[in-house]
Design a protein around this motif. Sequence first.
Motif, PDB file in Angstrom:
ATOM      1  N   ALA A   1       0.853  -1.181   0.000  1.00  0.00           N
ATOM      2  CA  ALA A   1       0.000   0.000   0.000  1.00  0.00           C
ATOM      3  C   ALA A   1       0.891   1.233   0.000  1.00  0.00           C
ATOM      4  N   ILE A   2       0.426   2.282  -0.671  1.00  0.00           N
ATOM      5  CA  ILE A   2       1.154   3.548  -0.746  1.00  0.00           C
ATOM      6  C   ILE A   2       0.300   4.626  -0.087  1.00  0.00           C
ATOM      7  N   TYR A   3       0.929   5.448   0.751  1.00  0.00           N
ATOM      8  CA  TYR A   3       0.229   6.475   1.512  1.00  0.00           C
ATOM      9  C   TYR A   3       0.734   7.861   1.144  1.00  0.00           C
ATOM     10  N   TYR A   4      -0.175   8.839   1.132  1.00  0.00           N
ATOM     11  CA  TYR A   4       0.178  10.222   0.780  1.00  0.00           C
ATOM     12  C   TYR A   4      -0.081  11.151   1.957  1.00  0.00           C
ATOM     13  N   THR A   5       0.859  12.063   2.206  1.00  0.00           N
ATOM     14  CA  THR A   5       0.692  13.039   3.287  1.00  0.00           C
ATOM     15  C   THR A   5       1.126  14.435   2.851  1.00  0.00           C
ATOM     16  N   GLY A   6       1.098  14.695   1.548  1.00  0.00           N
ATOM     17  CA  GLY A   6       1.581  15.973   1.024  1.00  0.00           C
ATOM     18  C   GLY A   6       0.528  17.061   0.984  1.00  0.00           C
ATOM     19  N   LYS A   7       0.848  18.125   0.227  1.00  0.00           N
ATOM     20  CA  LYS A   7       0.015  19.324   0.218  1.00  0.00           C
ATOM     21  C   LYS A   7      -0.708  19.570  -1.107  1.00  0.00           C
ATOM     22  N   ASN A   8      -0.696  18.598  -2.000  1.00  0.00           N
ATOM     23  CA  ASN A   8      -1.444  18.777  -3.236  1.00  0.00           C
ATOM     24  C   ASN A   8      -2.919  18.992  -2.885  1.00  0.00           C
ATOM     25  N   PRO A   9      -3.519  20.098  -3.335  1.00  0.00           N
ATOM     26  CA  PRO A   9      -4.900  20.422  -2.952  1.00  0.00           C
ATOM     27  C   PRO A   9      -5.899  19.303  -3.227  1.00  0.00           C
ATOM     28  N   ALA A  10      -5.684  18.559  -4.297  1.00  0.00           N
ATOM     29  CA  ALA A  10      -6.623  17.489  -4.645  1.00  0.00           C
ATOM     30  C   ALA A  10      -6.599  16.353  -3.635  1.00  0.00           C
ATOM     31  N   TYR A  11      -5.459  16.174  -2.946  1.00  0.00           N
ATOM     32  CA  TYR A  11      -5.289  15.035  -2.053  1.00  0.00           C
ATOM     33  C   TYR A  11      -5.106  15.430  -0.597  1.00  0.00           C
ATOM     34  N   LYS A  12      -5.364  16.675  -0.263  1.00  0.00           N
ATOM     35  CA  LYS A  12      -5.078  17.138   1.093  1.00  0.00           C
ATOM     36  C   LYS A  12      -5.842  16.362   2.155  1.00  0.00           C
ATOM     37  N   LYS A  13      -6.959  15.761   1.766  1.00  0.00           N
ATOM     38  CA  LYS A  13      -7.733  14.966   2.722  1.00  0.00           C
ATOM     39  C   LYS A  13      -6.905  13.821   3.266  1.00  0.00           C
ATOM     40  N   TYR A  14      -6.033  13.241   2.431  1.00  0.00           N
ATOM     41  CA  TYR A  14      -5.194  12.137   2.898  1.00  0.00           C
ATOM     42  C   TYR A  14      -4.218  12.596   3.974  1.00  0.00           C
ATOM     43  N   ALA A  15      -3.728  13.811   3.862  1.00  0.00           N
ATOM     44  CA  ALA A  15      -2.818  14.333   4.883  1.00  0.00           C
ATOM     45  C   ALA A  15      -3.527  14.401   6.234  1.00  0.00           C
ATOM     46  N   GLU A  16      -4.816  14.741   6.218  1.00  0.00           N
ATOM     47  CA  GLU A  16      -5.596  14.795   7.452  1.00  0.00           C
ATOM     48  C   GLU A  16      -5.862  13.389   7.984  1.00  0.00           C
ATOM     49  N   LEU A  17      -6.258  12.485   7.093  1.00  0.00           N
ATOM     50  CA  LEU A  17      -6.615  11.131   7.510  1.00  0.00           C
ATOM     51  C   LEU A  17      -5.419  10.346   8.042  1.00  0.00           C
ATOM     52  N   ASN A  18      -4.236  10.624   7.482  1.00  0.00           N
ATOM     53  CA  ASN A  18      -3.035   9.882   7.880  1.00  0.00           C
ATOM     54  C   ASN A  18      -2.162  10.655   8.858  1.00  0.00           C
ATOM     55  N   ARG A  19      -2.744  11.668   9.508  1.00  0.00           N
ATOM     56  CA  ARG A  19      -1.957  12.534  10.390  1.00  0.00           C
ATOM     57  C   ARG A  19      -1.407  11.772  11.586  1.00  0.00           C
ATOM     58  N   LEU A  20      -2.202  10.889  12.173  1.00  0.00           N
ATOM     59  CA  LEU A  20      -1.782  10.162  13.366  1.00  0.00           C
ATOM     60  C   LEU A  20      -1.250   8.774  13.061  1.00  0.00           C
ATOM     61  N   SER A  21      -1.734   8.163  11.989  1.00  0.00           N
ATOM     62  CA  SER A  21      -1.254   6.842  11.600  1.00  0.00           C
ATOM     63  C   SER A  21      -1.547   6.638  10.120  1.00  0.00           C
TER      64      SER A  21
END
Length: 215
Positions: free
Chosen positions: A50-70
């Motif tokens: 599995a690949i996880y994203y935590t960057g600042k691309n506006p389209a994917y910013k939700k992933y940064a929030e969801l993966n903030r703690l784990s």
Amino acid sequence: MKPRAFDRSEHVYKNDAFVELVKDAVRFFNGTPVHTLPPTESFLGTGVYAIYYTGKNPAYKKYAELNRLSYSYPIYVGKAVPKGWRQARISDNQSGQSKELFNRLREHSRNIGAGQGLNLQDFMCRFVIFEDASSDMIGTVEATLIKLNMPLWNTAVDGFGNHDPGSGRYEQAKSDWDVIHPGRAWAGKCNGVYAETSTILSKIKSHFKNIERKP
């Protein structure tokens, strides 16, 4: 021998032990360490990742929030199977292993590096190596992880895992992923009619609305 009358119940396979085995494999997967993409050290084996994203691309910013703690919400899930697996379902074994899984992760890192709007440092990965008879579970575990996690690049935005279709096959359209992340040289040769960027971004927004937070 005369054919019997059709009875659907005679064709339905059920096995609770198999269901529990898959659940156990998923639990193990979710507990494995997270590594950079690609991992800093190469390794032998095949399996699921599995690949996880935590960057600042506006389209994917939700992933940064969801993966903030784990790292719980992958943007992509994939598999690397033993060579010859599709033709004869050859199981991976310790005496003849290759680097299929590591090479797949390395290939994905190159694609991300080439795609506009993405930074490889914003991605992490986790994986499970399946050996011997357990390598026959690879496809099932991958499908289960996709169903459970609904990774964006598996479901709403197609094309991340695509390969160069080769000479004479560029009449097809480039994928949604290549439309919003241009950069792969071979994708630029595809001359079919592709989706508009606005349409793809709209699908991404709808996708995140469907993701429910895990307990």
